[in-house]
Design a protein around this motif. Sequence first.
Motif, mmCIF file in Angstrom:
data_model
loop_
_atom_site.group_PDB
_atom_site.id
_atom_site.type_symbol
_atom_site.label_atom_id
_atom_site.label_comp_id
_atom_site.label_asym_id
_atom_site.label_seq_id
_atom_site.Cartn_x
_atom_site.Cartn_y
_atom_site.Cartn_z
ATOM 1 N N GLN A 46 2.668 -2.212 -10.493
ATOM 2 C CA GLN A 46 2.736 -1.103 -11.432
ATOM 3 C C GLN A 46 2.900 -1.626 -12.851
ATOM 4 N N VAL A 47 2.247 -0.950 -13.791
ATOM 5 C CA VAL A 47 2.357 -1.281 -15.211
ATOM 6 C C VAL A 47 2.676 -0.001 -15.967
ATOM 7 N N PRO A 48 3.832 0.078 -16.652
ATOM 8 C CA PRO A 48 4.142 1.277 -17.440
ATOM 9 C C PRO A 48 3.344 1.303 -18.732
ATOM 10 N N LEU A 49 2.802 2.456 -19.047
ATOM 11 C CA LEU A 49 2.064 2.647 -20.298
ATOM 12 C C LEU A 49 2.534 3.948 -20.913
ATOM 13 N N LEU A 50 3.286 3.840 -22.021
ATOM 14 C CA LEU A 50 3.939 4.981 -22.651
ATOM 15 C C LEU A 50 4.829 5.674 -21.617
ATOM 16 N N LEU A 51 4.556 6.918 -21.280
ATOM 17 C CA LEU A 51 5.388 7.638 -20.316
ATOM 18 C C LEU A 51 4.767 7.682 -18.921
ATOM 19 N N VAL A 52 3.684 6.945 -18.721
ATOM 20 C CA VAL A 52 2.961 6.988 -17.449
ATOM 21 C C VAL A 52 2.918 5.584 -16.845
ATOM 22 N N LYS A 53 2.973 5.530 -15.529
ATOM 23 C CA LYS A 53 2.830 4.260 -14.835
ATOM 24 C C LYS A 53 1.466 4.191 -14.162
ATOM 25 N N PHE A 54 0.817 3.043 -14.324
ATOM 26 C CA PHE A 54 -0.448 2.804 -13.649
ATOM 27 C C PHE A 54 -0.250 1.647 -12.677
ATOM 28 N N GLY A 55 -0.932 1.710 -11.554
ATOM 29 C CA GLY A 55 -0.792 0.609 -10.607
ATOM 30 C C GLY A 55 -1.677 0.776 -9.408
ATOM 31 N N GLN A 56 -1.522 -0.167 -8.490
ATOM 32 C CA GLN A 56 -2.270 -0.130 -7.245
ATOM 33 C C GLN A 56 -1.374 -0.641 -6.126
ATOM 34 N N SER A 57 -1.714 -0.249 -4.909
ATOM 35 C CA SER A 57 -1.003 -0.764 -3.742
ATOM 36 C C SER A 57 -2.022 -1.069 -2.659
ATOM 37 N N LYS A 58 -1.668 -2.027 -1.818
ATOM 38 C CA LYS A 58 -2.499 -2.380 -0.667
ATOM 39 C C LYS A 58 -1.645 -2.389 0.587
ATOM 40 N N LEU A 59 -2.248 -1.960 1.683
ATOM 41 C CA LEU A 59 -1.558 -1.913 2.958
ATOM 42 C C LEU A 59 -2.141 -2.971 3.893
ATOM 43 N N TYR A 60 -1.256 -3.790 4.444
ATOM 44 C CA TYR A 60 -1.655 -4.824 5.399
ATOM 45 C C TYR A 60 -0.955 -4.554 6.730
ATOM 46 N N ARG A 61 -1.594 -4.980 7.808
ATOM 47 C CA ARG A 61 -1.031 -4.766 9.143
ATOM 48 C C ARG A 61 -1.136 -6.041 9.960
ATOM 49 N N SER A 62 -0.039 -6.364 10.666
ATOM 50 C CA SER A 62 -0.011 -7.515 11.565
ATOM 51 C C SER A 62 0.331 -7.046 12.971
ATOM 52 N N GLU A 63 -0.267 -7.682 13.948
ATOM 53 C CA GLU A 63 0.044 -7.396 15.350
ATOM 54 C C GLU A 63 0.679 -8.594 16.036
ATOM 55 N N ASN A 64 1.055 -9.619 15.265
ATOM 56 C CA ASN A 64 1.615 -10.837 15.863
ATOM 57 C C ASN A 64 2.853 -11.309 15.090
ATOM 58 N N TYR A 65 3.723 -10.338 14.753
ATOM 59 C CA TYR A 65 5.006 -10.617 14.085
ATOM 60 C C TYR A 65 4.828 -11.258 12.711
ATOM 61 N N GLY A 66 3.728 -11.016 12.051
ATOM 62 C CA GLY A 66 3.538 -11.504 10.701
ATOM 63 C C GLY A 66 2.833 -12.841 10.586
ATOM 64 N N LYS A 67 2.286 -13.347 11.677
ATOM 65 C CA LYS A 67 1.575 -14.631 11.604
ATOM 66 C C LYS A 67 0.267 -14.479 10.836
ATOM 67 N N SER A 68 -0.338 -13.297 10.930
ATOM 68 C CA SER A 68 -1.545 -13.003 10.161
ATOM 69 C C SER A 68 -1.589 -11.517 9.889
ATOM 70 N N PHE A 69 -2.280 -11.130 8.811
ATOM 71 C CA PHE A 69 -2.372 -9.731 8.410
ATOM 72 C C PHE A 69 -3.831 -9.361 8.161
ATOM 73 N N SER A 70 -4.110 -8.078 8.372
ATOM 74 C CA SER A 70 -5.419 -7.513 8.027
ATOM 75 C C SER A 70 -5.225 -6.465 6.937
ATOM 76 N N ASP A 71 -6.110 -6.457 5.962
ATOM 77 C CA ASP A 71 -6.072 -5.457 4.900
ATOM 78 C C ASP A 71 -6.606 -4.136 5.453
ATOM 79 N N VAL A 72 -5.719 -3.143 5.579
ATOM 80 C CA VAL A 72 -6.117 -1.846 6.140
ATOM 81 C C VAL A 72 -5.987 -0.743 5.085
#
Length: 826
Positions: free
Chosen positions: A123-149
């Motif tokens: 997130q980056v604040p700009l004046l009174l507004v925040k702009f940003g992005q988020s990504k969701l990753y998922r692992s099925e092996n306790y975090g050994k590898s992740f897929s961008d979902v």
Amino acid sequence: MTLVLNCGVLVLVSIFTLSCGLDVRDRANPVGSSFVKTRRKMLNVLDSAVIEGSVPDPSALHRYNKVNKRSTELGDTCNDWRGFEARLTNNTHPFPFFDLSGSVSLAWVGDGTGVVLALTTFQVPLLLVKFGQSKLYRSENYGKSFSDVSGLINNTFIRTEFGIAIGPENSGKVILTGDVSGGSAGGRIFRSLDFGNRFSRTDLPFHPLTQITYNPRNASQLLVLGINYALWLSLDFGETWKMMHDTVCLVKWGPKNTIFFTTYPNGSCIDRGMLELRKTSDFGKSFRTIGTKIYSFGLGGKFIFASVMTGSGTIRVIHVSVDQGESWNMAQLPPVGHEQFYSILAANDDMVFMHVDEPGDTGFGTIFVSDDRGIVYSKSLERHLYTMTSGDTDFTNVTSLRGVYMTSVLAEDGSVQTVITFDQGGEWKPIRKPENSQCDSTARNKEMCSLHIHASYSISQKLNVPMLPLSEPNAVGLIIAHGSVGDAISVMTPDVYVSDDGGYSWIKALVGPHHYAILDSGGLIVAVEHSPSQPIKHIKFSTDEGQCWYRYNFTTDPLYFTGLASEPGARSMNVSVWGYRETLITQYWVSITIDFNELLTRDCDEKDYVQWLAHSNDLSDPNDGCMLGYKEQFLRLRKASVCWNGRDYVVNKQPSTCPCTLDDFLCDFGYFRPENRSECLEQPDLKGHDLEFCLHGTEELLQTSGYRKIPGDRCESGTQPERKVIDLRKKCVSNLLDPAQLATTPSTSPAPIVAAVIGVLAITIIAGVLLVKKYVCGGRFLVHRYSVLQQHAEANGIDGVDELETNSAHSSKRDYHDDSDEDLLE
């Protein structure tokens, strides 16, 4: 469970979030786990030997306890374990996150599923507004590898503060709360029924103010407050919603689908002393008002607590109900002034630990423990450290052994000292000096000092303490904590100490501050040095409860460490080291997961376990090991056994009852136990007075020899001090919450209630104050504040513990955390 790392702060809440810094606060949450970290440069890493040994001297004695410590079985040296590096190297799994993310949130979905969700947020604040992005990753092996979902949620920006809600138990339900901009009429959520494998989008008719909460008994039933304080309900896992009530200040799920909430007749939650407490058992078809002039309420075990405003608004009185608000009784506790507070430290179906603050800004108060009705309280510990300014207390429930709690007291000389109880508050004593440690400069007598544990207060004072004390119910007797050895807690750099018998005896396990985790039900401990500015590359592990440590270099490319993450419940064999690496132009997150399954390749069998009697200190005494009325023998893993307990490991205990002794009794109402003495003495200010109190609307006289059995104590026969409660057949009015005056109604109008209560309050104000002044208080005015160390019910043996007072009535979306002590400050 959630870990939050912001620049310099790692907070453990309902989701595990990483960002630019580090500070730890541990709050387990029954509905899931998560982790928050923030990037920042770390300082200084200390090299250690390949093998570190820390074995106590069995000939050393201590003045506080004579304890037969569990045998080390290893002698005075550690085995030179060779070959483990190759096995661990083949099972070390790095994963980089190449995106512009300032924070990472981790959430474990289900128990033993291996599913981990990682939400990166920038997130980056700009004046009174925040702009940003988020990504969701998922692992099925306790975090050994992740897929961008991220495509499953249409690349929607997910709210960091309460964006991920994990369903209870193994329901597989996940809800992500999106941050919808552009002046939309409502918010947006994404729902998953299959452990985050697929998501369905739902547009809401409101904007959420709080995190969505699941009914612990039915994960399809949801509650949430909107930004206009309307209470919204869904019975179909968020697919459809209906507004259940307007102007709701605080809401909690109760037993049997009951919902409790406070509301304000005039449409505002700011004046909390004028709130109404209501409940519904039919999902809002009808409501019953069970209290008026409420300041706050909370649930703990079988109890409901209500803080009720009386008189001109300068006095509040605590009331307790054990029948879901159908009837109430006044708690027999000392009053407090407007600058003071009450705090519920812990509660279960048997009893309550209550902190009562002292007058003035002293920073300490008194701990009282209740009877099984939550009405009559006995003094347990004086000068208990609990700061009013920051709301910090070191009170810790040791979940690995029944009846054990630790906390800090503020001594007369202003020093902070740690004390421990093994009998649920009956007696407190200093922690015995570790046998392999020397007293520090705070000790006047170099042979007679004790161990002092660093917890929340030390962290609030910015001492070099990265983690709170750690214990797990399935790792019997095991406690890991930072501490110092002397006459008081030291501001010098702490070391890591380990107890394998529930706090009776300790060893210094690691030099300097560390992050640590318990794996395989205590069969494996891992630790990483707390290195604030230098990158790290090794992790330490122990298979004998901290006596011997081995160092493993998990990478050739060091990273700036921000957190240690493992699946909640201490059954996993996987641990993830989280941090970031720097390039010339950017930084990026890295997770390195180490699987210890190939290290402990053999399943434990019968010969790997040994019988251990808890609370044992004299094997020649037939009552040896008796605590709270019964003994418990456990089958515990031998220290010399290097094997795998396994995920299906169950604690094996064999209880047997004991005859009663004075140790099975607390000092009764009006009595106290002097320090280092077992007998109970009458309180000087109550000598010569009849011990009367109001119960269910009639006055009762207590005849006692000064003792009452500890709630939950199972002893039989033996010593039985006389105690009798006599009904005086007199009417009394200590009860401000008279159910006969409160109505069941499908509407939200308060007018009938106000009219009915006015007459009762007039009498109640006078009689209630006089009763409290005469028999308990000494005439000071009452203002309370409740707080509870909210923890996983399974992990702590505390059912339904919750906060009693939060500032949700006047907190912003950004500041709201349902399990944050910060919300409890008045």
